[in-house]
Design a protein around this motif. Structure first.
Motif, PDB file in Angstrom:
ATOM      1  N   ASP A   1      39.355   0.305  47.239  1.00 56.26           N
ATOM      2  CA  ASP A   1      40.273  -0.700  46.703  1.00 56.26           C
ATOM      3  C   ASP A   1      41.546  -0.014  46.232  1.00 56.26           C
ATOM      4  O   ASP A   1      41.668   0.381  45.093  1.00 56.26           O
ATOM      5  N   VAL A   2      42.480   0.135  47.152  1.00 55.41           N
ATOM      6  CA  VAL A   2      43.686   0.867  46.821  1.00 55.41           C
ATOM      7  C   VAL A   2      44.541   0.080  45.835  1.00 55.41           C
ATOM      8  O   VAL A   2      44.753  -1.113  46.024  1.00 55.41           O
ATOM      9  N   PRO A   3      44.996   0.738  44.761  1.00 56.32           N
ATOM     10  CA  PRO A   3      45.908   0.041  43.864  1.00 56.32           C
ATOM     11  C   PRO A   3      47.252  -0.158  44.563  1.00 56.32           C
ATOM     12  O   PRO A   3      47.652   0.678  45.373  1.00 56.32           O
ATOM     13  N   ARG A   4      47.884  -1.262  44.281  1.00 58.68           N
ATOM     14  CA  ARG A   4      49.174  -1.522  44.913  1.00 58.68           C
ATOM     15  C   ARG A   4      50.271  -1.624  43.872  1.00 58.68           C
ATOM     16  O   ARG A   4      50.104  -2.289  42.854  1.00 58.68           O
ATOM     17  N   LEU A   5      51.352  -0.931  44.148  1.00 57.01           N
ATOM     18  CA  LEU A   5      52.526  -0.996  43.283  1.00 57.01           C
ATOM     19  C   LEU A   5      53.320  -2.224  43.671  1.00 57.01           C
ATOM     20  O   LEU A   5      53.557  -2.452  44.856  1.00 57.01           O
ATOM     21  N   THR A   6      53.747  -2.996  42.696  1.00 56.16           N
ATOM     22  CA  THR A   6      54.593  -4.105  43.104  1.00 56.16           C
ATOM     23  C   THR A   6      56.059  -3.696  43.041  1.00 56.16           C
ATOM     24  O   THR A   6      56.487  -2.973  42.149  1.00 56.16           O
ATOM     25  N   THR A   7      56.805  -4.112  44.047  1.00 55.84           N
ATOM     26  CA  THR A   7      58.212  -3.716  44.119  1.00 55.84           C
ATOM     27  C   THR A   7      59.081  -4.621  43.248  1.00 55.84           C
ATOM     28  O   THR A   7      60.266  -4.371  43.096  1.00 55.84           O
ATOM     29  N   GLY A   8      58.487  -5.697  42.737  1.00 52.76           N
ATOM     30  CA  GLY A   8      59.267  -6.632  41.940  1.00 52.76           C
ATOM     31  C   GLY A   8      60.010  -7.650  42.789  1.00 52.76           C
ATOM     32  O   GLY A   8      60.671  -8.536  42.280  1.00 52.76           O
ATOM     33  N   ILE A   9      59.918  -7.525  44.101  1.00 50.55           N
ATOM     34  CA  ILE A   9      60.506  -8.524  44.992  1.00 50.55           C
ATOM     35  C   ILE A   9      59.338  -9.130  45.755  1.00 50.55           C
ATOM     36  O   ILE A   9      58.757  -8.471  46.617  1.00 50.55           O
ATOM     37  N   ALA A  10      58.981 -10.349  45.414  1.00 48.47           N
ATOM     38  CA  ALA A  10      57.765 -10.949  45.979  1.00 48.47           C
ATOM     39  C   ALA A  10      57.831 -11.009  47.504  1.00 48.47           C
ATOM     40  O   ALA A  10      56.837 -10.753  48.180  1.00 48.47           O
ATOM     41  N   GLU A  11      59.005 -11.341  48.027  1.00 49.15           N
ATOM     42  CA  GLU A  11      59.146 -11.443  49.476  1.00 49.15           C
ATOM     43  C   GLU A  11      58.886 -10.095  50.163  1.00 49.15           C
ATOM     44  O   GLU A  11      58.432 -10.051  51.295  1.00 49.15           O
ATOM     45  N   PHE A  12      59.224  -9.014  49.459  1.00 46.88           N
ATOM     46  CA  PHE A  12      59.026  -7.687  50.053  1.00 46.88           C
ATOM     47  C   PHE A  12      57.571  -7.244  49.890  1.00 46.88           C
ATOM     48  O   PHE A  12      56.992  -6.654  50.802  1.00 46.88           O
ATOM     49  N   ASP A  13      56.965  -7.575  48.739  1.00 46.75           N
ATOM     50  CA  ASP A  13      55.544  -7.271  48.544  1.00 46.75           C
ATOM     51  C   ASP A  13      54.706  -7.954  49.617  1.00 46.75           C
ATOM     52  O   ASP A  13      53.732  -7.399  50.109  1.00 46.75           O
ATOM     53  N   ARG A  14      55.107  -9.177  49.970  1.00 48.63           N
ATOM     54  CA  ARG A  14      54.366  -9.936  50.969  1.00 48.63           C
ATOM     55  C   ARG A  14      54.308  -9.203  52.306  1.00 48.63           C
ATOM     56  O   ARG A  14      53.249  -9.078  52.903  1.00 48.63           O
ATOM     57  N   VAL A  15      55.440  -8.670  52.765  1.00 48.19           N
ATOM     58  CA  VAL A  15      55.415  -7.990  54.062  1.00 48.19           C
ATOM     59  C   VAL A  15      54.674  -6.659  54.000  1.00 48.19           C
ATOM     60  O   VAL A  15      54.195  -6.160  55.014  1.00 48.19           O
ATOM     61  N   LEU A  16      54.554  -6.099  52.793  1.00 47.33           N
ATOM     62  CA  LEU A  16      53.789  -4.856  52.658  1.00 47.33           C
ATOM     63  C   LEU A  16      52.291  -5.139  52.587  1.00 47.33           C
ATOM     64  O   LEU A  16      51.486  -4.226  52.525  1.00 47.33           O
ATOM     65  N   GLY A  17      51.914  -6.409  52.563  1.00 48.41           N
ATOM     66  CA  GLY A  17      50.506  -6.766  52.488  1.00 48.41           C
ATOM     67  C   GLY A  17      50.054  -6.919  51.048  1.00 48.41           C
ATOM     68  O   GLY A  17      48.880  -6.718  50.744  1.00 48.41           O
ATOM     69  N   GLY A  18      50.985  -7.249  50.148  1.00 44.52           N
ATOM     70  CA  GLY A  18      50.635  -7.482  48.746  1.00 44.52           C
ATOM     71  C   GLY A  18      51.005  -6.328  47.834  1.00 44.52           C
ATOM     72  O   GLY A  18      50.374  -6.122  46.811  1.00 44.52           O
ATOM     73  N   GLY A  19      51.998  -5.558  48.203  1.00 49.53           N
ATOM     74  CA  GLY A  19      52.454  -4.457  47.362  1.00 49.53           C
ATOM     75  C   GLY A  19      52.372  -3.142  48.102  1.00 49.53           C
ATOM     76  O   GLY A  19      51.820  -3.058  49.204  1.00 49.53           O
TER      77      GLY A  19
END
Ligand code: TYD
Ligand code: MG
Length: 446
Positions: free
Chosen positions: A61-79
């Motif tokens: 279960d890899v932790p994901r960093l959020t970029t603070g831009i939801a639209e960009f997190d979405r394309v990264l697969g959730g962060g």
């Protein structure tokens, strides 16, 4: 220190100590590229040490960093995943540096970030950042092109995220070839890959798409990196789309939608109606497709103009849709509905400049062509989806519930959908389930 290099043909692997224009073995021109003789020596051969029993592998279960831009997190697969190497490709001028500077500054809120640029000076980047009102507490800018120096600096700073702008201007001191050549581009990418895996630090690599296609462009790196994002957007339109092409840490085909402003990119949170023309009533030749890109439903207006051919062969022009697909749809319409298109020019356009790839767009394309051909508008507030087979049959599309729900939310009340669609749609909608083109034509107009 310079490593020992040789030139090898990218087609057949023929090696030579000197560059040659034409390969003596496979006779191809311009295929010789400088490569290190023993590339395996510099890189560790694994990043985990020894084989591990499948059941004992932990840390899934890899932790994901959020970029603070939801639209960009979405394309990264959730962060953003630590240790991921992400390639962001796109045409020059589309906005890659602007987006990455924004992401870099947000990720540098409570950790050190390094933005290395071989394209612009630190002053130029600062000017851009000021225009965008960035908060850049721990962001460092490094105008440097040597990958060894950049990674050295990242280690010295203790950077938690690294951005490299761009792969074409960065080079390895171990190779003599010019930055941007295929050997350099691959070397830079593979050094980065091992570095991210060893240090568990995410790296974004920006790459320009070259005019003539793939050589030395991001395409030649797609197999090396973990995630490939493409940034696209028509020059004439203010919106920009980031599309996931490959992702080892999440789904592909996700879309992030942004709008370009003088202060930088602004995420569009409810983009589903962005691709509809703004007029209240649609004239003949327009049909609304409810398509799904990644996991996101979008309503998109498709416009066709069918007009009498005046010179010889009829023209077929498609923007936003594969021209081959248009040709095929025209053939099916002629054969199965008996309409005459052989003396008609057909121009097809997707509103908003989006490229529509899914086959479920077929039925809406047909609808727009029929509507323009007969000069009758499609019944108002109608949404359409479905794939068409060569026999004129309508095939089901994936995610019908998502499509119907979105269309209904945007005020569409009439749907023409494939007959095999399983879920029973909400009762306030008038739904026409169609098996073929004849049935579609019956329900298309008022
Ligand atoms: P830039 O990020 O430099 O493009 P790339 O790195 O892909 O070559 O952007 C190109 C130009 O567009 C630049 O002059 C800044 C401008 N721009 C804006 O004014 N607002 C925006 O939101 C974006 C994305 C770009
Ligand atoms: Mg740039």
């Amino acid at each position: 220190m310079k490593a020992k290099t040789q030139y090898s043909c990218q087609q057949c692997g023929h090696a030579s100590p000197k560059w040659i224009g034409r390969c003596p073995s496979c006779q191809q021109w311009n295929t010789f590229v400088e490569e290190k003789i023993a590339p395996a020596i510099d890189h560790p051969a694994s990043w985990d040490g020894s084989p591990i029993p499948f059941d004992e592998i932990t840390g899934v279960d890899v932790p994901r960093l959020t970029t603070g831009i939801a639209e960009f997190d979405r394309v990264l697969g959730g962060g953003l995943v630590a240790g991921a190497l992400v390639l962001l490709g796109g045409d020059p001028g589309v906005g890659k540096s602007t987006l990455m500077l924004d992401v870099a500054s947000r990720l540098s809120g409570n950790a050190v970030g390094l933005y290395a640029s071989g394209e612009e000076s630190a002053q130029q980047i600062k000017l851009r950042g000021e225009r965008m009102n960035l908060r850049t507490s721990q962001l460092h800018i490094y105008a440097e092109m040597s990958i060894e120096k950049i990674l050295g600096a990242a280690e010295n700073l203790g950077a938690r995220v690294v951005i490299i702008d761009s792969v074409q201007t960065t080079f390895s001191e171990k190779l003599e070839m010019a930055p941007g050549s295929i050997g350099q581009v691959r070397e830079v990418a593979s050094q980065l890959l091992f570095w991210t895996k060893k240090n568990h630090i995410p790296v974004f690599l920006i790459g320009h798409i070259t005019k003539d296609g793939s050589i030395a462009g991001p395409k030649s790196l797609e197999h090396i990196v973990d995630t490939v994002l493409y940034f696209e957007g028509p020059r004439q339109h203010p919106h920009r789309i980031v599309r996931t092409i490959k992702n080892r840490f999440g789904p592909t085909n996700e879309l992030g939608i942004f709008e370009m402003a003088s202060t930088g990119l602004i995420a569009v949170e409810k983009p589903s109606a962005l691709f509809l023309s703004q007029s209240e009533t649609m004239g003949p030749g327009s049909a609304v497709l409810c398509c799904v890109e990644g996991s996101r439903p979008l309503l998109i207006e498709i416009q066709a103009l069918v007009s009498r051919t005046h010179f010889g062969t009829p023209r077929r022009l498609a923007t936003g849709v594969d021209p081959q697909r248009l040709a095929l749809i025209c053939a099916v319409l002629e054969k199965r509905l008996g309409v005459n298109l052989w003396d008609q020019d057909i121009y097809l356009n997707v509103v908003g400049g989006l490229q529509v790839e899914e086959p479920a767009a077929d039925l809406a394309i047909c609808a727009s062509i029929l509507s323009s051909l007969f000069n009758r508008p499609v019944a108002s507030s109608t949404f359409i989806f479905g794939e068409i087979g060569l026999g004129g049959e309508v095939r089901p599309a994936v995610f019908p519930e998502i499509r119907i729900k979105e269309a209904s939310m945007l005020g569409f009340v009439r749907g023409i959908i494939p007959s095999q669609t399983v879920p029973e749609p909400a009762s306030n909608l008038e739904i026409f389930r169609v098996n073929n083109l004849q049935e579609t034509q019956q329900f298309l107009f008022d």
